[in-house]
Design an enzyme around this catalytic site. Sequence first.
Site, PDB file in Angstrom:
ATOM      1  N   GLY A  72       0.804  -1.211   0.000  1.00  0.00           N
ATOM      2  CA  GLY A  72       0.000   0.000   0.000  1.00  0.00           C
ATOM      3  C   GLY A  72       0.839   1.264   0.000  1.00  0.00           C
ATOM      4  N   THR A  73       1.955   1.246   0.706  1.00  0.00           N
ATOM      5  CA  THR A  73       2.819   2.429   0.770  1.00  0.00           C
ATOM      6  C   THR A  73       3.365   2.777  -0.610  1.00  0.00           C
ATOM      7  OG1 THR A  73       3.447   2.089   3.084  1.00  0.00           O
ATOM      8  CG2 THR A  73       4.980   3.333   1.725  1.00  0.00           C
ATOM      9  N   ASN A 151      -8.385   3.406   9.064  1.00  0.00           N
ATOM     10  CA  ASN A 151      -7.866   2.131   9.550  1.00  0.00           C
ATOM     11  C   ASN A 151      -8.026   1.946  11.052  1.00  0.00           C
ATOM     12  OD1 ASN A 151      -5.898   4.317   9.329  1.00  0.00           O
ATOM     13  ND2 ASN A 151      -4.433   2.923  10.241  1.00  0.00           N
ATOM     14  N   SER A 199      -3.910  -3.363  -0.811  1.00  0.00           N
ATOM     15  CA  SER A 199      -2.761  -4.135  -0.338  1.00  0.00           C
ATOM     16  C   SER A 199      -3.180  -5.565  -0.045  1.00  0.00           C
ATOM     17  CB  SER A 199      -2.179  -3.498   0.924  1.00  0.00           C
ATOM     18  OG  SER A 199      -1.058  -4.212   1.392  1.00  0.00           O
ATOM     19  N   GLY A 200      -2.373  -6.527  -0.502  1.00  0.00           N
ATOM     20  CA  GLY A 200      -2.731  -7.930  -0.397  1.00  0.00           C
ATOM     21  C   GLY A 200      -2.913  -8.439   1.017  1.00  0.00           C
ATOM     22  N   HIS A 201      -2.032  -8.032   1.923  1.00  0.00           N
ATOM     23  CA  HIS A 201      -2.061  -8.651   3.249  1.00  0.00           C
ATOM     24  C   HIS A 201      -3.239  -8.184   4.102  1.00  0.00           C
ATOM     25  CE1 HIS A 201      -0.307  -5.519   6.070  1.00  0.00           C
ATOM     26  NE2 HIS A 201      -0.031  -4.971   4.907  1.00  0.00           N
ATOM     27  N   CYS A 324       1.641   0.598  11.632  1.00  0.00           N
ATOM     28  CA  CYS A 324       2.852   1.301  11.204  1.00  0.00           C
ATOM     29  C   CYS A 324       3.313   2.345  12.217  1.00  0.00           C
ATOM     30  CB  CYS A 324       2.620   1.958   9.850  1.00  0.00           C
ATOM     31  SG  CYS A 324       2.365   0.751   8.526  1.00  0.00           S
TER      32      CYS A 324
END
Length: 400
Positions: A72-73, A151, A199-201, A324
């Site tokens: 994502g970043t 988030n 983002s996949g995770h 993060c």
Amino acid sequence: MSNVIYLDNNATTRIDPLVVEAMLPYLTEYYGNPSPMHHCGGQVGKALKIARSQVAALLGSEDSEIIFTSCGTEGNNAAIRAAIAAQPDRKHLITTQVEHACVLNLFKQLEKQGYTVTYISVNRKGQLDMMELEAAMTGNTALVSTMYANNETGTIFPVEHIGAIAKEYGAAYHVDAVQVAGKLPLNMKTSTIDLMTISGHKLHAPKGVGALFVRRGFRFRPLLIGGHQERGRRAGTENVAGIIALGQAAELAQQHLADVAAEKKLRDRLEKGILAAIPNCEINGDPKNRLPNTTNIGFKYIEGEAILLSLDQFGVCASSGSACTSGSLEPSHVLRAMGLPYTTLHGSIRFSLSRYTTAAEVDRVLEILPGIIERLRAMSPFNSDDAEWLQGREEAVATV
């Protein structure tokens, strides 16, 4: 991990076994580089094409509008830099006070490079001040960049309304949808969004892979310069196994969208149970317009870190904010922007569920959490008056 109750799915998710099954052959048998014309490369290239279609189907976009990234970043950085490069004469940017660190820190860097940035505020529920946003728009605005949903609190932003406003002024609109993909239905074909990151995770794929939606016709200057991969928009040999995994996860996420109601039901069960059993706690965020898997609860007069450590002793994983920034002892910038009082700010915990969360796990948390809060409050040196004094002291220090 078999005894863990994992309620930190906004930080990362368990990889679906079907995703693991889909990606493993591309770590062993199908190891070819997808670029060469020989059959070892060709069969891998065909698999990447299928994965791109799977991700496009989840987002409601065309296959050609999907660029695979590492996370994502990277996606957010690539989108924001491409948007400002597309209109180099415009030097004004708009974002919000509650964005992820990868967006906020990039905008701070851009300010040092001569851009003017407006950071839109939120109210006590984490809702954007839309009047403030409209008033901030000018003919010099190159980009508006916001989350789709926060988030930490799960509060959902009115992205289509924001996109329509951006279009009136000829500005690009970028959306960080990392927390939304697989939780809410998406349709980029009818959307006002120009660029969108996933983002996949966050949707049961492995870490190290993501995707960026770039609307057809948008002038996109790549962040990474090199070879021809991703039609020249993202150089570097593709993370084949990760992309295959993301494609499978996207297909499964689309299939499971109907099951999100069950996650919401469990989330509500957890939330109502906590509010009924524990005094002096409250919901942070917009209870009527938020992600179905997320609740953020403020427990007054105690520290969130102490709650998390106590829960961890029982095998319960939750968080006090973004993964993060979890290494920081500073209170959440999101909750600060919402204007939460000191008493709640430091004792706020996020619980985020997934399709793997069970009713038995929720009930177990409801069984152990009241005792944890009672014990910590008995040890706390603060009562309501003390906390009020501490908040005043914090405000005084902030003005120095």
